[in-house]
Scaffold this motif. Structure first.
Motif, short mmCIF file in Angstrom:
data_model
loop_
_atom_site.label_atom_id
_atom_site.label_comp_id
_atom_site.label_asym_id
_atom_site.label_seq_id
_atom_site.Cartn_x
_atom_site.Cartn_y
_atom_site.Cartn_z
N SER A 139 2.89 -16.08 3.98
CA SER A 139 2.90 -14.67 3.85
C SER A 139 3.68 -13.14 4.28
O SER A 139 3.55 -14.54 5.72
N GLY A 140 4.04 -12.58 3.93
CA GLY A 140 4.49 -11.62 4.28
C GLY A 140 4.27 -10.27 4.67
O GLY A 140 4.69 -9.05 4.80
N VAL A 141 2.99 -10.83 4.42
CA VAL A 141 2.00 -9.21 3.88
C VAL A 141 1.15 -8.87 5.48
O VAL A 141 1.63 -9.68 6.08
N SER A 142 1.12 -6.91 5.59
CA SER A 142 1.10 -6.67 6.76
C SER A 142 -0.35 -6.34 6.78
O SER A 142 -0.81 -6.63 5.56
N GLN A 143 -0.87 -6.29 7.90
CA GLN A 143 -2.68 -5.62 7.81
C GLN A 143 -2.63 -4.65 6.77
O GLN A 143 -3.77 -4.82 6.40
N LEU A 194 7.38 -10.41 -0.61
CA LEU A 194 5.88 -10.58 0.64
C LEU A 194 5.65 -12.28 0.75
O LEU A 194 4.87 -12.23 1.70
N MET A 195 5.57 -13.26 -0.89
CA MET A 195 5.13 -14.16 -0.13
C MET A 195 6.27 -15.16 -0.74
O MET A 195 7.73 -14.74 -0.66
N GLU A 227 -11.09 -13.04 5.60
CA GLU A 227 -10.91 -14.49 4.90
C GLU A 227 -9.52 -14.08 4.65
O GLU A 227 -8.72 -15.07 4.67
N LEU A 228 -9.37 -13.35 3.93
CA LEU A 228 -8.12 -12.95 3.17
C LEU A 228 -6.90 -12.66 4.55
O LEU A 228 -5.77 -13.12 4.63
N SER A 229 -7.29 -11.95 5.22
CA SER A 229 -6.69 -12.23 6.78
C SER A 229 -6.31 -13.22 7.49
O SER A 229 -5.20 -13.40 7.66
N ALA A 230 -6.98 -13.94 7.66
CA ALA A 230 -6.84 -15.43 7.83
C ALA A 230 -5.93 -16.46 6.70
O ALA A 230 -4.83 -17.23 7.72
N LEU A 231 -5.98 -16.17 6.11
CA LEU A 231 -5.60 -16.69 4.50
C LEU A 231 -3.85 -16.00 4.90
O LEU A 231 -3.31 -17.09 5.77
N PHE A 232 -3.67 -14.84 4.72
CA PHE A 232 -2.03 -13.83 4.86
C PHE A 232 -1.96 -13.65 6.06
O PHE A 232 -0.13 -13.89 6.00
N LEU A 233 -2.25 -13.71 7.48
CA LEU A 233 -1.81 -13.29 8.26
C LEU A 233 -1.94 -14.22 9.22
O LEU A 233 -0.64 -14.79 9.95
#
Length: 258
Positions: free
Chosen positions: A144-148, A206-207, A172-178
């Motif tokens: 992903s290209g999702v930001s914090q 973003l993905m 958990e989402l931070s571990a996944l997306f970032l």
């Protein structure tokens, strides 16, 4: 020339055979005259139907059609291999079409046609090369290209649409997306809705479109019974999910904020 041109060419040949047989009496018998006449008449009458069926990969992948396209286009060797690779890739996808359940003889005939061209040009080696290049590209793609800053919006969206449970945390989402590193897979409550939301994220760049394959390799998602989810689980569920107006509005308000 397109598929319709090929079909019409077949009809012109049938007309010439009819003319040659009836006028010059070269069909040797009434049966041959009747058979040739009926073939031409019904062939022309069902041109529209034949063309429609050809769009579902029956006519257009016949040995005769490939030969026709090759001769008509006067393709050189490199362009010819590229054409065959494209046609074969489409054909392998088309074999899942329900028409093939009722036309197994067509499948066998077309398989033999491609086998003949493969023996001549070895185009399957190019297919393997292309698949290898695609795999390398997918392997290097970020999930992903999702930001914090965008994570809280996605977290709220996934919870409201009941895609993830209340116990799934921002960490958990931070571990996944970032970071793309999870200690354990995230449990998904509804595969179709997840695919729907992630496709909206793809639209927003973003993905990557290959997110399902990346998630499968990374073992990012699991079902409620603990089974690891594969890319096919999402594509299959997405095709049957029906978003009602309220659910679509709920997701749209989050997408607009991203």
């Amino acid at each position: 020339m397109d598929t319709l041109g090929y079909i019409n060419q077949k009809h012109r040949y049938a007309l010439l055979r009819l003319y040659d047989g009836v006028i010059f009496n070269k069909t040797y018998g009434l049966y041959s005259v009747v058979k040739t006449t009926m073939t031409f008449v019904f062939g022309v009458f069902f041109t529209g139907l034949t063309y429609w069926l050809s769009l579902f990969a029956v006519t257009r992948f016949l040995f005769e059609y490939l030969s026709y396209r090759i001769n008509e286009s006067k393709l050189d060797n490199k362009a010819l291999i590229r054409f065959l690779v494209e046609q074969y890739a489409q054909y392998t996808q088309s074999k899942t079409n329900p028409l093939y359940l009722y036309m197994p003889w067509e499948t066998k005939s077309i398989d033999k046609g491609f086998q003949h061209f493969e023996e001549l040009y070895g185009f399957k080696a190019y297919i393997r090369q292309l698949e290898g290049l695609r795999k390398k590209k997918d392997d290097s793609a970020k999930f992903s290209g999702v930001s914090q800053e965008q994570l809280p919006i996605i977290h709220a969206c996934l919870k409201e649409l009941q895609i993830i449970g209340e116990s799934v945390t921002m960490e958990e989402l931070s571990a996944l997306f970032l970071r793309q590193q999870l200690d354990k897979p995230i449990v998904i409550q509804h595969n179709g809705r997840l695919a729907y939301i992630f496709d909206r994220l793809v639209d927003k760049k973003l993905m990557p479109s290959s997110w399902g394959a990346i998630a499968e390799r990374g073992n990012f998602f699991a079902s409620k019974n603990g089974t690891s989810l594969k890319s096919s689980n999402f594509s299959a569920s997405k095709s049957v999910v029906k978003m009602d107006a309220e659910l679509e509005r709920s997701s749209a308000k989050y997408m607009d904020r991203l």
